[in-house]
Design a protein around this motif. Structure first.
Motif, PDB file in Angstrom:
ATOM      1  N   MET A 162       0.836  -1.195   0.000  1.00  0.00           N
ATOM      2  CA  MET A 162       0.000   0.000   0.000  1.00  0.00           C
ATOM      3  C   MET A 162       0.868   1.241   0.000  1.00  0.00           C
ATOM      4  O   MET A 162       2.017   1.216   0.459  1.00  0.00           O
ATOM      5  N   ASN A 163       0.324   2.322  -0.551  1.00  0.00           N
ATOM      6  CA  ASN A 163       0.966   3.626  -0.466  1.00  0.00           C
ATOM      7  C   ASN A 163       0.454   4.333   0.778  1.00  0.00           C
ATOM      8  O   ASN A 163      -0.751   4.430   0.995  1.00  0.00           O
ATOM      9  N   VAL A 164       1.376   4.820   1.594  1.00  0.00           N
ATOM     10  CA  VAL A 164       1.016   5.515   2.826  1.00  0.00           C
ATOM     11  C   VAL A 164       1.555   6.934   2.754  1.00  0.00           C
ATOM     12  O   VAL A 164       2.733   7.142   2.454  1.00  0.00           O
ATOM     13  N   THR A 165       0.700   7.909   3.030  1.00  0.00           N
ATOM     14  CA  THR A 165       1.094   9.313   3.065  1.00  0.00           C
ATOM     15  C   THR A 165       1.036   9.802   4.502  1.00  0.00           C
ATOM     16  O   THR A 165      -0.019   9.762   5.137  1.00  0.00           O
ATOM     17  N   TYR A 166       2.198  10.213   5.010  1.00  0.00           N
ATOM     18  CA  TYR A 166       2.281  10.783   6.357  1.00  0.00           C
ATOM     19  C   TYR A 166       1.914  12.251   6.206  1.00  0.00           C
ATOM     20  O   TYR A 166       2.747  13.096   5.918  1.00  0.00           O
ATOM     21  N   ALA A 167       0.616  12.553   6.378  1.00  0.00           N
ATOM     22  CA  ALA A 167       0.081  13.856   5.987  1.00  0.00           C
ATOM     23  C   ALA A 167       0.709  15.004   6.760  1.00  0.00           C
ATOM     24  O   ALA A 167       1.131  15.992   6.182  1.00  0.00           O
ATOM     25  N   HIS A 168       0.755  14.909   8.075  1.00  0.00           N
ATOM     26  CA  HIS A 168       1.397  15.960   8.857  1.00  0.00           C
ATOM     27  C   HIS A 168       1.724  15.432  10.246  1.00  0.00           C
ATOM     28  O   HIS A 168       1.193  14.420  10.696  1.00  0.00           O
ATOM     29  N   LEU A 169       2.614  16.104  10.923  1.00  0.00           N
ATOM     30  CA  LEU A 169       3.128  15.665  12.207  1.00  0.00           C
ATOM     31  C   LEU A 169       1.999  15.482  13.211  1.00  0.00           C
ATOM     32  O   LEU A 169       1.137  16.328  13.362  1.00  0.00           O
ATOM     33  N   GLY A 170       2.036  14.352  13.914  1.00  0.00           N
ATOM     34  CA  GLY A 170       1.078  14.127  14.985  1.00  0.00           C
ATOM     35  C   GLY A 170      -0.147  13.341  14.585  1.00  0.00           C
ATOM     36  O   GLY A 170      -0.902  12.906  15.445  1.00  0.00           O
ATOM     37  N   VAL A 171      -0.377  13.116  13.301  1.00  0.00           N
ATOM     38  CA  VAL A 171      -1.562  12.386  12.872  1.00  0.00           C
ATOM     39  C   VAL A 171      -1.261  10.889  12.856  1.00  0.00           C
ATOM     40  O   VAL A 171      -0.305  10.451  12.240  1.00  0.00           O
ATOM     41  N   GLY A 172      -2.081  10.128  13.561  1.00  0.00           N
ATOM     42  CA  GLY A 172      -1.970   8.675  13.513  1.00  0.00           C
ATOM     43  C   GLY A 172      -0.837   8.091  14.306  1.00  0.00           C
ATOM     44  O   GLY A 172      -0.527   6.918  14.162  1.00  0.00           O
ATOM     45  N   LEU A 173      -0.199   8.880  15.166  1.00  0.00           N
ATOM     46  CA  LEU A 173       0.961   8.362  15.885  1.00  0.00           C
ATOM     47  C   LEU A 173       0.657   8.100  17.354  1.00  0.00           C
ATOM     48  O   LEU A 173       1.498   8.235  18.214  1.00  0.00           O
ATOM     49  N   SER A 174      -0.562   7.718  17.624  1.00  0.00           N
ATOM     50  CA  SER A 174      -0.914   7.261  18.964  1.00  0.00           C
ATOM     51  C   SER A 174      -0.416   5.832  19.131  1.00  0.00           C
ATOM     52  O   SER A 174      -0.716   4.960  18.325  1.00  0.00           O
TER      53      SER A 174
END
Length: 323
Positions: A162-174
């Protein structure tokens, strides 16, 4: 009228002759955004119909492959009712959001794209991922769909791309539900796992590969790059790892747990109990630095050896700045 509009058969202000075809009972009604209309999934069988323009031939009701015209005109929130990742989602997920995550749709573009939903009976697991600013949820065994731009049947393996886009700092990093050091419990967000492994940085889009490596009982505690996770309770749980190459990889294939780490500061945040032999809940990165196996800003491959129950003494010591 709403169905005709969502199927791109009718526009605002138009008057057309349409044909409604009764196609009998059907057991699968998908949830999908088509234009600015969001339909609902239905989990029970019901009578159904299909629409065509008056000039089109009578349709054939799909059974295993569903061609769906969809678009992503807008999105109400970034945590939609979507379960899965890597083209494989629960069948009742919001399929336009899933297609957007896969890069098949562009946000704000109302032009129709035909996406094929291939039914997957009793798929074993649906992964969680944060990508393009949207977070899905994980789900256990159930019926699913494989999304593709092609009608031909997919070839499924234990490796998911899959292609993953790390959109911006802090999203999804729980990391509350993310346990592991080189492999992770299945409910760990794929983006978080990739970030912990150093495979993706904020603002990047990377092609990642999820490798299902089966059940594990030990998920080591670790602290690195600002991420800190505790060890597991010893319960057997299914696990996966993430790589940036399609070659299947199991970090436990040689026996000990293999992982590579590159730290820029002394890992003082993790707790360590013991000297050379450590308690199972000790932070493996801090323990490695305590032993002198790590140097700052040097990528090092390490191995965690589970030695079972140790009846000796776990000695206290101050080494390399770690107590």
């Amino acid at each position: 009228q709403q169905a005709a509009y969502s199927e791109f058969l009718l526009d605002y202000g138009e008057c057309k002759t349409l044909h409604l075809h009764a196609v009998g009972s059907h057991d699968r009604f998908f949830k999908v955004r088509q234009r600015d209309i969001l339909s609902d999934a239905l989990t029970s069988a019901g009578l159904s119909f299909m629409l065509t323009l008056s000039t089109d031939p009578a349709p054939t009701k799909p059974t295993t492959v569903y061609p769906i015209k969809m678009s992503m005109a807008w999105l109400e929130d970034n945590t939609p009712d979507t379960h899965g990742a890597a083209r494989i989602y629960t069948w009742d997920s919001e399929l336009a959001v899933a297609a957007y995550l896969e890069g098949y749709l562009q946000f704000g573009d109302d032009r129709p794209v035909t996406v094929f939903a291939h039914l997957l009976p009793a798929h074993p697991y649906f992964y969680k991922v944060t990508s393009r600013g949207i977070t899905t949820t994980a789900a256990n065994t159930g019926d699913g769909v494989y999304l593709s731009l092609f009608e031909s049947a997919p070839v499924l393996t234990s490796t998911y791309a899959m292609n993953v886009t790390y959109a911006h700092l802090g999203v999804g990093l729980s990391v509350g539900s993310c346990q592991g050091v080189s492999y992770f419990q299945r409910n760990c967000d794929v983006l978080t796992a990739a970030a912990m492994l150093g495979l993706i940085k904020p603002g990047q889009t990377r092609t990642l590969y999820i490798h299902d490596i089966g059940a594990k009982t030990y998920f080591p505690a670790s602290t690195r790059d600002g991420y800190s996770v505790a060890d597991s309770d010893g319960t057997s749980r299914d696990s996966y790892t993430v790589t940036d190459t399609p070659t299947f990889y199991d970090p436990t294939a040689s026996g000990p747990i293999e992982f590579t780490v590159n730290i820029s500061a002394v890992p003082t945040a993790g707790s360590v109990t013991g000297t050379d032999i450590y308690t199972r809940d000790s932070d493996v990165v801090a323990a490695a630095y305590h032993m002198g196996l790590l140097k700052l800003n040097v990528a090092t491959t390490l191995y965690v050896h589970d030695v079972g129950t140790y009846t000796g003494i776990f000695y206290r010591s101050l080494r390399n700045g770690i107590q």
